[in-house]
Design a protein around this motif. Sequence first.
Motif, PDB file in Angstrom:
ATOM      1  N   GLY A   6       0.842  -1.315  -0.200  1.00 18.14           N
ATOM      2  CA  GLY A   6      -0.175  -0.096  -0.023  1.00 18.14           C
ATOM      3  C   GLY A   6       0.760   1.279  -0.057  1.00 18.14           C
ATOM      4  O   GLY A   6       0.161   2.340  -0.311  1.00 18.14           O
ATOM      5  N   ASP A   9       2.700   2.095  -5.125  1.00 19.27           N
ATOM      6  CA  ASP A   9       1.503   1.633  -6.211  1.00 19.27           C
ATOM      7  C   ASP A   9       2.034   0.545  -7.006  1.00 19.27           C
ATOM      8  O   ASP A   9       3.147   0.192  -7.146  1.00 19.27           O
ATOM      9  N   ALA A  10       1.117   0.017  -7.650  1.00 19.43           N
ATOM     10  CA  ALA A  10       1.161  -1.130  -8.222  1.00 19.43           C
ATOM     11  C   ALA A  10       2.293  -1.121  -9.553  1.00 19.43           C
ATOM     12  O   ALA A  10       3.229  -2.227  -9.591  1.00 19.43           O
ATOM     13  N   SER A  13       5.789  -0.995  -7.980  1.00 17.75           N
ATOM     14  CA  SER A  13       5.928  -2.472  -7.181  1.00 17.75           C
ATOM     15  C   SER A  13       6.125  -3.376  -8.220  1.00 17.75           C
ATOM     16  O   SER A  13       7.093  -4.528  -8.107  1.00 17.75           O
ATOM     17  N   GLY A 175       6.308   6.311  -7.145  1.00 13.51           N
ATOM     18  CA  GLY A 175       5.043   5.601  -6.959  1.00 13.51           C
ATOM     19  C   GLY A 175       4.647   5.585  -5.634  1.00 13.51           C
ATOM     20  O   GLY A 175       3.571   4.718  -5.286  1.00 13.51           O
ATOM     21  N   THR A 177       1.827   6.501  -2.664  1.00 10.15           N
ATOM     22  CA  THR A 177       0.445   6.462  -2.864  1.00 10.15           C
ATOM     23  C   THR A 177      -0.161   7.582  -2.184  1.00 10.15           C
ATOM     24  O   THR A 177      -1.611   7.668  -1.870  1.00 10.15           O
ATOM     25  N   THR A 178       0.664   8.508  -1.482  1.00  8.95           N
ATOM     26  CA  THR A 178       0.181   9.536  -0.520  1.00  8.95           C
ATOM     27  C   THR A 178       1.027  10.868  -1.115  1.00  8.95           C
ATOM     28  O   THR A 178       2.305  10.553  -1.484  1.00  8.95           O
ATOM     29  N   LYS A 333      -2.118   4.597   4.727  1.00 10.23           N
ATOM     30  CA  LYS A 333      -2.117   3.668   3.206  1.00 10.23           C
ATOM     31  C   LYS A 333      -1.423   2.433   3.559  1.00 10.23           C
ATOM     32  O   LYS A 333      -1.926   1.469   2.406  1.00 10.23           O
TER      33      LYS A 333
END
Length: 402
Positions: A6, A9-10, A13, A175, A177-178, A333
């Motif tokens: 989390g 991001d994908a 990752s 990447g 997520t925040t 996250k």
Amino acid sequence: MHVPDGFIDAPVSVATGAVAAAAVAVSLRGARREFDGGADTGGFGAERTAPLAGLVAAFIFAVQMLNFPVAAGTSGHLLGGALAAILVGPYTGVLCVSVVLLMQGVLFADGGLTALGVNITVMAVVTTVVAYGIFRALVKALPRNRRTVTVASFTAALVSVPAAAAAFTGLFAIGGTTDVSTGKVLTAMVGVHTLIGIGEGLITALTVGAVIAVRPDLVYGARGLSRPLELRTTTVAAPARPRPAGAGDAAPEAAPAGAAEPSGARDASGPDPAPGAAPLAPEPAAAGRRSTRGLWLGGLAATLVCAGVVSFYASADPDGLEKVAHDKGFDAKAEEHAAKDSPLADYGVEDITNARVSGGLAGVIGVGATLAVGSGVFFVVRRRRSAEAGPASLPDRGTGAA
């Protein structure tokens, strides 16, 4: 510094997963060469490196359970890349730490499964590459002695931890997520992990120093520092032959000059070190044939004590990444771990209510699992190396290796 699912991001990752897979593949090939051994190692080869590498992986797992306080409300733990690289080689070191991270993620729900590539890239690859590069540079620049190896181990380990923190920050900048200021994350991560790096350096230097004191021939980073023995000869006159009767005062007949007699050994690597230096002890070729069983059993005992007993006294404060994530607001996250229902999740055994027994037993199980998987990986690498090199690479039956 175990990154949970989390935080990244994908796409990033997946990309770091590919980088980690490539690094492991390269390390598998490189480890075969590290297992080979050579003349400068006194016969130190795969039959000794493989079991020691498995033990190093288990030791890193155990010591990672020992969080130590570094600042108000923050703790740290060993990453292990520097220690593994110096003891068994950089390629083998990447594999050691990767095995540890895999066991932690699958069995103990520590470090996300989708973030496994991130963790291997940051904690195994970056730390090992940075640490071993610094270590080799210092060993070449400083006098050839045990103190150099210890100082180089401490410095390399210390620097590798903030380097890993900077690598995570770079991935987070790409990447994350925040939406958090990259500069603030970098400052916080590098700052706290520099303090953690001091602990990493001390643990690494003490461990490497302890092994060098007992078996310097088994420390990969000390290869070439041990001075080989070379027979030195001097010309001496043979005793005079008895004179036959009636020979008068004729001078005694001496045997031709050139007879040689051993007079000790000298350092084949060059002049003696400066006064006060403590060079590694000369290692005859037979030293590599000494059994590693005593060292292996002693190391395993220390590993089990760390995981099964000392881990109970580890700091309960959040580690550096957890503290920074909380302070900067991106800890929310973190996603629920896919292995959260594992019977060993959070380093405790399910249904055992005594915290000391539960944690200690989980640690011992983790050591056993890491040792088994790591030794299995290195056994396969060893067998492939032996198959490629041919019969000449087979171990000598008289080595007495464990």
